[in-house]
Design an enzyme around this catalytic site. Structure first.
Site, short mmCIF file in Angstrom:
data_model
loop_
_atom_site.label_atom_id
_atom_site.label_comp_id
_atom_site.label_asym_id
_atom_site.label_seq_id
_atom_site.Cartn_x
_atom_site.Cartn_y
_atom_site.Cartn_z
N ASP A 432 48.67 51.46 72.08
CA ASP A 432 49.06 50.09 71.73
C ASP A 432 50.45 49.81 72.31
O ASP A 432 51.38 50.62 72.16
CB ASP A 432 49.09 49.92 70.20
CG ASP A 432 49.26 48.46 69.81
OD1 ASP A 432 48.25 47.74 69.76
OD2 ASP A 432 50.42 48.05 69.57
N ASN A 440 55.17 38.09 75.06
CA ASN A 440 54.47 36.80 75.23
C ASN A 440 55.36 35.64 74.81
O ASN A 440 55.37 34.59 75.46
CB ASN A 440 53.18 36.79 74.41
CG ASN A 440 52.07 37.61 75.06
OD1 ASN A 440 52.07 37.80 76.28
ND2 ASN A 440 51.14 38.09 74.25
N ASP A 449 50.11 39.09 80.62
CA ASP A 449 48.92 39.54 81.35
C ASP A 449 49.29 40.47 82.50
O ASP A 449 48.59 41.45 82.78
CB ASP A 449 48.16 38.33 81.89
CG ASP A 449 47.50 37.52 80.79
OD1 ASP A 449 47.38 38.05 79.67
OD2 ASP A 449 47.11 36.35 81.06
N GLU A 475 46.48 44.00 73.25
CA GLU A 475 47.37 44.96 73.91
C GLU A 475 46.93 46.39 73.63
O GLU A 475 47.72 47.33 73.80
CB GLU A 475 48.81 44.75 73.45
CG GLU A 475 49.09 45.06 72.00
CD GLU A 475 48.83 43.90 71.05
OE1 GLU A 475 49.37 43.91 69.94
OE2 GLU A 475 48.07 42.97 71.45
#
Length: 574
Positions: A432, A440, A449, A475
């Site tokens: 993770d 973000n 991305d 993620e």
């Protein structure tokens, strides 16, 4: 009418060919005599008519007589070649200058040593010191004088022509046999109606060719004469019907109008229906029925040609193949209306042309069927490939190119099964990205991305037979590893963590470092994915709680599957 009779006879009268008695051009035209009943003795009539046509001989006897020109047999002994027809018995009398007469005869069912390939009978004039001056033939219960064809050749020429004709017929029959076998196997393999009809047509032409050429007499000598001629009549009409059915049924209904298709099929049915009684007839209006049948055959060919032309005009690929296949037979059928082929091709005449035209047609259509089948296979393979690609895409994450959750679960099943069979350790790594939400929020989702894609490129090369990599969503990434023990497994997980931390994301987020937390669950053998995932998720949670950017390992104690389920149910119940 003579042209139509000519066409019908070589198509549908088996071993006979149409020609008037004048085909034997030896000085004067052939003269004839008729008896309404079969005479008991061998006496030759004294009076022969050299004009007009013989009548009333079908239930009696027909005599044909010709005088040879002086010196006709000086260079070589002569052989009389008669293309056999429907008769009960045939006598040949050779007359010499001193009045002596030599007789030879055959009967239906027993041609002895006189039969030759190409539907011919050979009668060799015995050599004598005096010249041969005349030939007389007696036919008992012959079906039609118009179906008789005779030639007088040197004995050496007869042997050469017979050998050449037998070789040509054998070659044509071999080509037809190859086409029949190929189309039959193709019909079984791909279950195409057209290939089945084509195989049946080629087989019918093989049997017709064997009967017409008399090659079947090697095995069935008792079928010589009228029986074979009658079989050939039925087979030739059947061949016409099968050829029409193979052509019409192969053309899609959308390319051929219904009335054109029905017209061709109706005409084909009429040919078959008229061919049945004609094949059994030994007397009666055979010539008249042959003329009617000739008209039907021509009409049938024109109907088929119209269907092919109409389908071609509308864009049918099969029509183009049929146009090439039917062009040669149609040219042959049309040309013999205007060219006398009876004395050509070593006496094989129009029948040998038809045999080779049939071989051409079946080979052409076999090649066309192969090309069509190959095209269908290519289209099928492309469709399967596209389907496989679509299924693979459904199992792939569109952003990173790694397997998604669905694809990962399908693949880990194989890894778990192999590890259980080999007794190897299996481990699940849940990866993770730390503080991904802030990436973000600060840099935007496009930058996020880019970060995920970079991480995927870093861990993707670990994909192998013993390691499966995936993006489970958001993620979170996952890796299933088999065959690594404690120390090696922990080092592998740490290497993955450091490799990801060393990735350069400068274009997306500048100098900011991106780290990951890894929860690792391992088991010896017999582990199931659900248990491993639950334990790895707990380890990942501990890694997050302990400060992130680290690996936490948990070991799964594998019990018997039924016992583990009982424990889980008991825990839930309490």
């Amino acid at each position: 009418m003579r042209a139509l009779t000519f066409l019908c006879a070589f198509l549908c009268m088996g071993s006979a060919g149409v020609a008037s008695a004048e085909v034997l051009r030896l000085g004067q035209p052939l003269c004839h005599a008729v008896s309404s009943v079969v005479p008991a003795g061998d006496a030759i009539p004294e009076n022969f008519a050299c004009t007009g046509k013989p009548q009333g001989y079908q239930k009696g006897t027909l005599w044909l007589h010709d005088m040879l020109p002086i010196g006709a047999d000086e260079q070589d002994d002569l052989s009389l070649i008669i293309h056999s027809s429907r008769f009960d018995r045939l006598f040949v009398y050779f007359t010499y200058a001193d009045g002596a007469m030599e007789r030879q005869d055959v009967r239906s069912g027993d041609f002895g040593s006189h039969w030759r390939a190409g539907g011919q009978l050979a009668f060799r004039a015995p050599h004598r010191d005096v010249p041969l001056v005349g030939v007389t033939m007696r036919f008992d219960k012959v079906a039609s004088a118009n179906l008789l064809r005779m030639r007088l050749v040197g004995r050496g020429e007869e042997s050469t022509q017979t050998t050449g004709l037998a070789t040509s017929i054998g070659a044509a029959l071999v080509l037809l046999l190859a086409g029949a076998i190929y189309n039959a196997s193709l019909a079984v393999a791909v279950r195409r109606q057209f290939s089945a009809w084509q195989a049946a047509w080629a087989s019918c032409m093989i049997v017709w060719g064997a009967c017409w050429s008399q090659l079947h007499l090697f095995f069935f000598p008792g079928m010589a004469g009228a029986v074979s001629a009658q079989i050939c009549t039925g087979l030739s009409c059947l061949a016409i019907s099968l050829a029409t059915l193979s052509a019409v049924t192969a053309l899609d209904e959308g390319y051929v109008s219904r009335w054109a298709r029905r017209t061709a099929l109706v005409l084909t049915g009429c040919v078959a229906l008229l061919g049945v009684p004609l094949s059994f007839m030994r007397s009666g209006p055979i010539d008249a029925l042959a003329g009617v049948l000739g008209i039907l055959v021509l009409a049938n060919l024109l109907a088929v040609a119209f269907c092919i032309a109409q389908a071609w005009r509308r864009g049918s690929h099969e029509a183009r193949s049929f146009a090439g296949a039917w062009s040669v037979p149609m040219v042959v059928l049309g040309s013999i209306e205007f060219i006398d082929t009876n004395t050509m091709f070593w006496g094989g005449g129009s029948q040998i042309l038809i045999l080779f035209a049939a071989a051409w047609q079946t080979l052409w259509l076999s090649v066309a069927a192969s090309r069509s089948h190959a095209r269908l296979r290519i289209e099928r393979d492309m469709a399967r490939q596209a389907e496989a690609q679509a299924q693979e895409l459904a199992r792939r994450d569109s952003l990173t190119g790694l397997p998604n959750r669905r694809g990962f679960i399908e693949r880990v099943g194989t890894v778990l099964e192999q590890s259980q069979q080999q007794g190897a350790t299996v481990a699940l790594l849940l990866i993770d990205v730390d503080w991904f939400k802030s990436i973000n929020d600060v840099y935007g989702h496009e930058a996020g991305d880019v970060v995920l894609a970079t991480i995927a490129r870093q861990i993707g090369p670990h994909e192998s037979r013993t390691c499966t990599v995936a993006r489970l969503g958001g993620e979170e990434f996952a890796m299933m590893v088999a065959g690594l023990e404690d120390f090696a497994l922990k080092r592998f997980a740490e290497d993955v963590r450091r490799e990801i931390a060393a990735c350069d994301h400068g274009e997306a987020i500048g100098r900011r470092n991106v780290t990951v937390s890894i929860g690792l669950a391992k088991a010896a053998t017999g582990a199931d994915f659900r248990s491993l995932y639950r334990l790895a998720d707990e380890a990942l949670y501990d890694a997050k709680r302990q400060g992130r950017d680290q690996v936490v390992v948990r070991t799964l104690d594998v019990l018997d599957s039924s016992a583990a389920e009982d424990i889980e149910r008991a825990a839930l119940g309490s």
